[in-house]
Design a protein around this motif. Structure first.
Motif, PDB file in Angstrom:
ATOM      1  N   UNK A   1     -50.008-116.316 102.999  1.00 40.91           N
ATOM      2  CA  UNK A   1     -49.846-115.250 102.199  1.00 40.91           C
ATOM      3  C   UNK A   1     -50.364-115.535 100.546  1.00 40.91           C
ATOM      4  N   UNK A   2     -50.921-114.369 100.331  1.00 40.72           N
ATOM      5  CA  UNK A   2     -51.619-114.453  98.929  1.00 40.72           C
ATOM      6  C   UNK A   2     -51.574-113.314  98.417  1.00 40.72           C
ATOM      7  N   UNK A   3     -51.467-113.494  96.902  1.00 34.96           N
ATOM      8  CA  UNK A   3     -51.311-112.195  96.068  1.00 34.96           C
ATOM      9  C   UNK A   3     -52.613-112.219  95.322  1.00 34.96           C
ATOM     10  N   UNK A   4     -53.286-110.920  95.746  1.00 31.75           N
ATOM     11  CA  UNK A   4     -54.248-110.752  94.590  1.00 31.75           C
ATOM     12  C   UNK A   4     -54.313-109.467  93.922  1.00 31.75           C
ATOM     13  N   UNK A   5     -54.486-109.838  92.623  1.00 33.76           N
ATOM     14  CA  UNK A   5     -54.218-108.757  91.474  1.00 33.76           C
ATOM     15  C   UNK A   5     -55.420-108.806  90.625  1.00 33.76           C
ATOM     16  N   UNK A   6     -56.108-107.717  90.293  1.00 32.76           N
ATOM     17  CA  UNK A   6     -57.337-107.389  89.720  1.00 32.76           C
ATOM     18  C   UNK A   6     -57.221-106.434  88.739  1.00 32.76           C
ATOM     19  N   UNK A   7     -58.031-106.707  87.590  1.00 28.95           N
ATOM     20  CA  UNK A   7     -57.910-105.722  86.480  1.00 28.95           C
ATOM     21  C   UNK A   7     -59.493-105.591  86.438  1.00 28.95           C
ATOM     22  N   UNK A   8     -60.097-105.098  87.144  1.00 30.69           N
ATOM     23  CA  UNK A   8     -61.711-105.176  87.176  1.00 30.69           C
ATOM     24  C   UNK A   8     -62.425-103.699  87.047  1.00 30.69           C
ATOM     25  N   UNK A   9     -61.686-102.618  86.708  1.00 29.62           N
ATOM     26  CA  UNK A   9     -61.987-101.284  86.369  1.00 29.62           C
ATOM     27  C   UNK A   9     -63.391-101.244  85.546  1.00 29.62           C
ATOM     28  N   UNK A  10     -63.406-101.979  84.409  1.00 25.89           N
ATOM     29  CA  UNK A  10     -64.276-101.793  83.312  1.00 25.89           C
ATOM     30  C   UNK A  10     -65.497-102.491  83.872  1.00 25.89           C
ATOM     31  N   UNK A  11     -65.466-103.701  84.436  1.00 29.14           N
ATOM     32  CA  UNK A  11     -66.372-104.456  85.020  1.00 29.14           C
ATOM     33  C   UNK A  11     -67.046-103.745  86.083  1.00 29.14           C
ATOM     34  N   UNK A  12     -66.293-103.026  87.042  1.00 24.36           N
ATOM     35  CA  UNK A  12     -66.824-102.395  88.053  1.00 24.36           C
ATOM     36  C   UNK A  12     -67.780-101.183  87.448  1.00 24.36           C
TER      37      UNK A  12
ATOM     38  N   UNK B   1     -68.617 -92.785  92.983  1.00 28.11           N
ATOM     39  CA  UNK B   1     -67.965 -94.196  92.900  1.00 28.11           C
ATOM     40  C   UNK B   1     -66.693 -93.955  93.662  1.00 28.11           C
ATOM     41  N   UNK B   2     -66.077 -94.933  94.398  1.00 25.32           N
ATOM     42  CA  UNK B   2     -64.696 -95.019  95.087  1.00 25.32           C
ATOM     43  C   UNK B   2     -63.888 -95.024  94.119  1.00 25.32           C
ATOM     44  N   UNK B   3     -62.396 -94.199  94.266  1.00 25.14           N
ATOM     45  CA  UNK B   3     -61.423 -94.481  93.421  1.00 25.14           C
ATOM     46  C   UNK B   3     -60.334 -95.206  93.936  1.00 25.14           C
ATOM     47  N   UNK B   4     -60.515 -95.534  95.071  1.00 22.11           N
ATOM     48  CA  UNK B   4     -59.344 -96.380  95.384  1.00 22.11           C
ATOM     49  C   UNK B   4     -59.782 -97.563  96.510  1.00 22.11           C
ATOM     50  N   UNK B   5     -58.897 -98.422  96.759  1.00 21.55           N
ATOM     51  CA  UNK B   5     -58.953 -99.785  97.765  1.00 21.55           C
ATOM     52  C   UNK B   5     -60.580-100.219  96.728  1.00 21.55           C
ATOM     53  N   UNK B   6     -60.488-100.411  95.678  1.00 21.38           N
ATOM     54  CA  UNK B   6     -61.298-101.021  94.718  1.00 21.38           C
ATOM     55  C   UNK B   6     -61.609-102.467  95.162  1.00 21.38           C
ATOM     56  N   UNK B   7     -60.717-103.183  95.401  1.00 22.76           N
ATOM     57  CA  UNK B   7     -61.217-104.562  95.416  1.00 22.76           C
ATOM     58  C   UNK B   7     -61.357-104.865  96.840  1.00 22.76           C
TER      59      UNK B   7
ATOM     60  N   UNK C   1     -48.726 -97.346  86.228  1.00 21.77           N
ATOM     61  CA  UNK C   1     -48.209 -96.871  87.547  1.00 21.77           C
ATOM     62  C   UNK C   1     -49.645 -96.682  88.356  1.00 21.77           C
ATOM     63  N   UNK C   2     -49.057 -97.023  89.777  1.00 23.50           N
ATOM     64  CA  UNK C   2     -50.006 -97.056  90.726  1.00 23.50           C
ATOM     65  C   UNK C   2     -51.358 -97.855  90.714  1.00 23.50           C
ATOM     66  N   UNK C   3     -50.932 -98.802  90.112  1.00 20.95           N
ATOM     67  CA  UNK C   3     -52.198 -99.919  90.231  1.00 20.95           C
ATOM     68  C   UNK C   3     -52.297-100.614  91.779  1.00 20.95           C
ATOM     69  N   UNK C   4     -53.273-100.708  92.041  1.00 24.86           N
ATOM     70  CA  UNK C   4     -53.111-101.031  93.590  1.00 24.86           C
ATOM     71  C   UNK C   4     -53.167-102.717  93.523  1.00 24.86           C
ATOM     72  N   UNK C   5     -52.319-103.465  94.320  1.00 27.72           N
ATOM     73  CA  UNK C   5     -51.656-104.571  94.757  1.00 27.72           C
ATOM     74  C   UNK C   5     -52.325-105.009  96.101  1.00 27.72           C
ATOM     75  N   UNK C   6     -52.790-105.991  96.147  1.00 26.15           N
ATOM     76  CA  UNK C   6     -53.509-106.512  97.515  1.00 26.15           C
ATOM     77  C   UNK C   6     -52.582-107.686  97.968  1.00 26.15           C
TER      78      UNK C   6
END
Ligand SMILES: [Ca+2]
Ligand SMILES: [Ca+2]
Ligand SMILES: [Ca+2]
Ligand SMILES: [Ca+2]
Length: 389
Positions: free
Chosen positions: A1-12, A233-239, A336-341
């Protein structure tokens, strides 16, 4: 089990805009302008080759009777057909080497173009001639070399960039304007082509117009290029960068009869959520289920995509046939509503298996609301399944 957390909106966003690098030519309102040096490909160039010249071009040792002329060239660049072993009539004419009347047989350039407007076009070339044997090329379209576009000739305007649309004819070696003609058969992508007649030819720009009165001037207008509209561009499931199937919480999971705490479908966030306004729905798991279908047997990595909330860190559980395979808690978030994987590796699925996702509405006591504190609603968006090799 792993947690992936990304803040890549700008890079994207930056990356996406850099993908479409090459620009394509197209005709606008009966006018096509192409920088000669921006050809897409060159063929049949073992004896003579179009060489691109600009201020960055290193010196060469091919036979050549004149200096470079990029200073006055449109786009600071042009092409010359080298070597030039026949710059004047004292030098021997060798057919299929320094001269050819067979259009499309030597140093063939291709320019793919989108034509909106089919029909008759007058072809102009901006060329630089310094001698008597460096002033003829052939024009073609789609691998055909009609008589009407062979032997474009440049007689006037030596030692300067000069526009010509004249065809060399037996009765008139210098030709008259508007006698090089291309017929574009239908709307669509066609390949404009150029090939050698005389070596040493220098070509800066091509201009095709349906207007017989058009007289190109100087460098004339800029290249006519395809419009660039931005792609959605897609707006969800970004990673999520690869998947076999996305099981959407809202659409693919069943929420009926799966426990005393019901989910509701939160359309705006494309998620399942718990209505924590009802105090009885707090701090207890709600459930949703998906039944594995035929042809979905296999070994997978599963990724639970949850939505972090500012007012609480909801817990989640994933089970298969009541066996828990993953338990997770959202991280704290300021958005709020930031995606967590949450990944679950090596999960075997068989037809008929029941995948259950559960979550809880909880509060972290940080955000006052109605005399108490606000609750996160256990939101989750999808369970992504990605088949292992
Ligand atoms: Ca030269
Ligand atoms: Ca020549
Ligand atoms: Ca030349
Ligand atoms: Ca040019």
């Amino acid at each position: 089990m792993k947690l992936r957390l990304f803040y890549l909106f700008i890079v994207n966003a930056i990356f996406a805009t850099g993908i479409n690098a090459a620009q394509s030519h197209r005709e606008h309102s009966g006018l096509l302008i192409v920088e000669a040096e921006n050809f897409a490909s060159q063929h049949l160039d073992s004896k003579r080759r179009w060489i691109v010249f600009s201020k960055n071009t290193p010196t060469h040792n091919y036979s050549d009777a004149d200096q470079t002329h990029y200073h006055d060239a449109s786009n600071g660049s042009y092409i010359e057909l080298l070597p030039d072993t026949r710059s004047n009539h004292h030098e021997e004419l060798i057919r299929n080497e320094n001269f050819t009347n067979q259009a499309g047989t030597m140093a063939v350039l291709s320019y793919p173009v989108y034509f909106e407007t089919p029909g008759k076009y007058y072809v102009w070339a901006r060329a630089y001639s310094t001698g008597s044997e460096d002033n003829g090329i052939h024009i073609g379209l789609n691998g055909s070399w009609p008589e009407s576009s062979q032997r474009l000739q440049l007689c006037q305007g030596k030692h300067a960039w000069t526009w010509s649309s004249a065809q060399r004819r037996d009765t008139n070696h210098c030709g008259t304007p508007n006698t090089i003609i291309i017929e574009v058969p239908h709307k669509g992508v066609h390949t404009l082509m150029v090939s050698m007649r005389e070596d040493g030819f220098e070509l800066d720009k091509l201009l095709l117009t349906q207007d017989k009165n058009y007289q190109p001037n100087g460098k004339d207008k800029a290249e006519t290029l395809a419009f660039y509209s931005s792609l959605p561009e897609k707006t969800e499931l970004l990673e999520i960068k690869e998947y076999t199937r996305i099981l959407y919480a809202k659409d693919d999971f069943t929420i009926e009869n799966t426990g005393e705490i019901p989910y509701y479908r939160h359309k705006a966030e494309n998620a399942l959520a718990i209505n924590a306004v009802n105090a009885a729905f707090r701090n207890k798991f709600a459930h949703a289920e998906y039944k594995v279908q035929a042809k979905e047997d296999g070994k997978y990595t599963l990724t639970l995509v949850t939505l972090a909330e500012t007012d609480g860190e909801s817990s989640y559980s994933v089970s298969i046939n009541n066996k828990v395979i993953g338990q997770f808690t959202n991280p704290e978030t300021e958005e709020d509503y930031q995606e967590i994987y949450f990944d679950m590796d090596g999960v075997e699925l068989q037809k008929g298996d029941t995948i259950r996702v559960s979550s809880k509405a909880v509060t972290n006591g940080k955000i006052p609301e109605n005399g108490g504190t606000a609750f996160a609603r256990g939101r989750w968006r999808a369970l992504v399944i990605n088949r292992d090799d």
